[in-house]
Design a protein around this motif. Structure first.
Motif, PDB file in Angstrom:
ATOM      1  N   ASP A  98      45.422  41.751  31.963  1.00 55.81           N
ATOM      2  CA  ASP A  98      45.421  43.103  32.537  1.00 55.81           C
ATOM      3  C   ASP A  98      44.063  43.430  33.151  1.00 55.81           C
ATOM      4  O   ASP A  98      43.975  44.051  34.225  1.00 55.81           O
ATOM      5  CB  ASP A  98      45.765  44.130  31.456  1.00 55.81           C
ATOM      6  N   VAL A  99      42.988  43.017  32.475  1.00 56.23           N
ATOM      7  CA  VAL A  99      41.644  43.270  33.001  1.00 56.23           C
ATOM      8  C   VAL A  99      41.427  42.505  34.300  1.00 56.23           C
ATOM      9  O   VAL A  99      40.853  43.035  35.267  1.00 56.23           O
ATOM     10  CB  VAL A  99      40.580  42.867  31.953  1.00 56.23           C
ATOM     11  N   ILE A 100      41.900  41.259  34.351  1.00 54.45           N
ATOM     12  CA  ILE A 100      41.748  40.449  35.565  1.00 54.45           C
ATOM     13  C   ILE A 100      42.463  41.101  36.746  1.00 54.45           C
ATOM     14  O   ILE A 100      41.925  41.180  37.851  1.00 54.45           O
ATOM     15  CB  ILE A 100      42.290  39.023  35.308  1.00 54.45           C
ATOM     16  N   GLU A 101      43.668  41.578  36.517  1.00 55.77           N
ATOM     17  CA  GLU A 101      44.414  42.218  37.611  1.00 55.77           C
ATOM     18  C   GLU A 101      43.756  43.516  38.048  1.00 55.77           C
ATOM     19  O   GLU A 101      43.661  43.793  39.258  1.00 55.77           O
ATOM     20  CB  GLU A 101      45.852  42.470  37.162  1.00 55.77           C
ATOM     21  N   GLU A 102      43.266  44.297  37.081  1.00 49.31           N
ATOM     22  CA  GLU A 102      42.701  45.610  37.396  1.00 49.31           C
ATOM     23  C   GLU A 102      41.315  45.494  38.033  1.00 49.31           C
ATOM     24  O   GLU A 102      41.016  46.149  39.029  1.00 49.31           O
ATOM     25  CB  GLU A 102      42.617  46.449  36.121  1.00 49.31           C
TER      26      GLU A 102
END
Length: 256
Positions: free
Chosen positions: A68-72
């Motif tokens: 999720d952090v990578i996408e955001e």
């Protein structure tokens, strides 16, 4: 690298998509052939850079998954079940060449195999044998024609793989040191000295017979499997080889 350190590195902008560069794309093609699974390649600069592999569902904070952090934060797609590979940005610099990429690929594969063993994929009494067999299989695959066509150089791949194995078995490889002599010689895993060392290190280790591990042991069809699916499949393959080897040993003992 602790989860909090990784999160801070992403927020600082020290981490970016690795395959945005030509070197990263070439390394990605090699890794797709060696370990075909859903994968996210990232590059890290600054302090703490090195090699790290983590499942995308790893929680950096409670209920905050790495994917999720990578996408955001990075605007990079993070497929469910993917493996995140974080590399030293310096290893992907322009002009690094095939040898540097092969060494990095070997280190990544070694870290992946060690991670598989440490996840409890195999019974503890067979962990050393399993890691040894998988490493032998990947060394054979690195010498195959299909990997040569992708520009993988087997000698630096072997050095990278040996470096990762040494971190678990012997201690860091330094040129001229005992670990260097054990793991980085021309015989690599077939060295009698290394086999004797592993027998002393792990009383349950039985050196696999010649021919137990071939490239087919670790060669996978090119499909977007999850990291967990890859673990299950390679675990089943290695377990089958180990069971066959134990049966052959028991038969030899009975005949003797």
């Amino acid at each position: 690298m602790q989860s909090s350190d990784l999160l801070e590195a992403i927020w600082r902008g020290d981490i970016a998509c690795a395959e945005d560069s030509d070197g990263g794309a070439r390394l990605g093609a090699i890794l797709d052939a060696l370990v075909p699974m859903r994968r996210i390649g990232l590059a890290r600069g600054g302090p703490g850079a090195g090699v790290q592999i983590l499942p995308e569902q790893t929680e950096l904070l409670p209920a905050l998954a790495l994917g999720d952090v990578i996408e955001e934060e990075l605007a990079v797609e993070a497929p469910q079940g993917a493996l995140v590979m974080i590399l030293d940005q310096a290893a992907l610099r322009p002009g690094a060449g095939n040898a540097a990429r092969a060494g990095l690929a070997g280190r990544l594969v070694g870290e992946l195999l060690i991670d598989a063993v440490q996840r409890g994929l195999f019974p503890i009494e067979h962990e050393t044998e399993a890691l040894y067999l998988m490493a032998q299989g990947y060394d054979a695959l690195a010498h195959s024609p299909e990997m040569a066509r992708l520009g993988l150089m087997p000698a630096p791949f072997r050095i990278g793989l040996a470096t990762a194995l040494a971190s678990l078995w012997t201690g860091a490889v330094v040129r001229g040191s005992e670990p260097d002599a054990l793991l980085c010689g021309p015989q690599f895993l077939n060295s009698p000295r290394l086999r004797d060392y592993l027998c002393a290190l792990d009383a349950s280790f039985v050196p696999p017979a010649a021919g137990c591990a071939t490239a087919d042991l670790v060669r996978f069809a090119p499909e977007a499997r999850t990291h967990d699916a890859w673990l299950r499949e390679i675990g089943q393959r290695v377990d089958a080889v180990l069971r066959h080897a134990r049966s052959a040993q028991d038969e030899t003992a009975r005949e003797g």
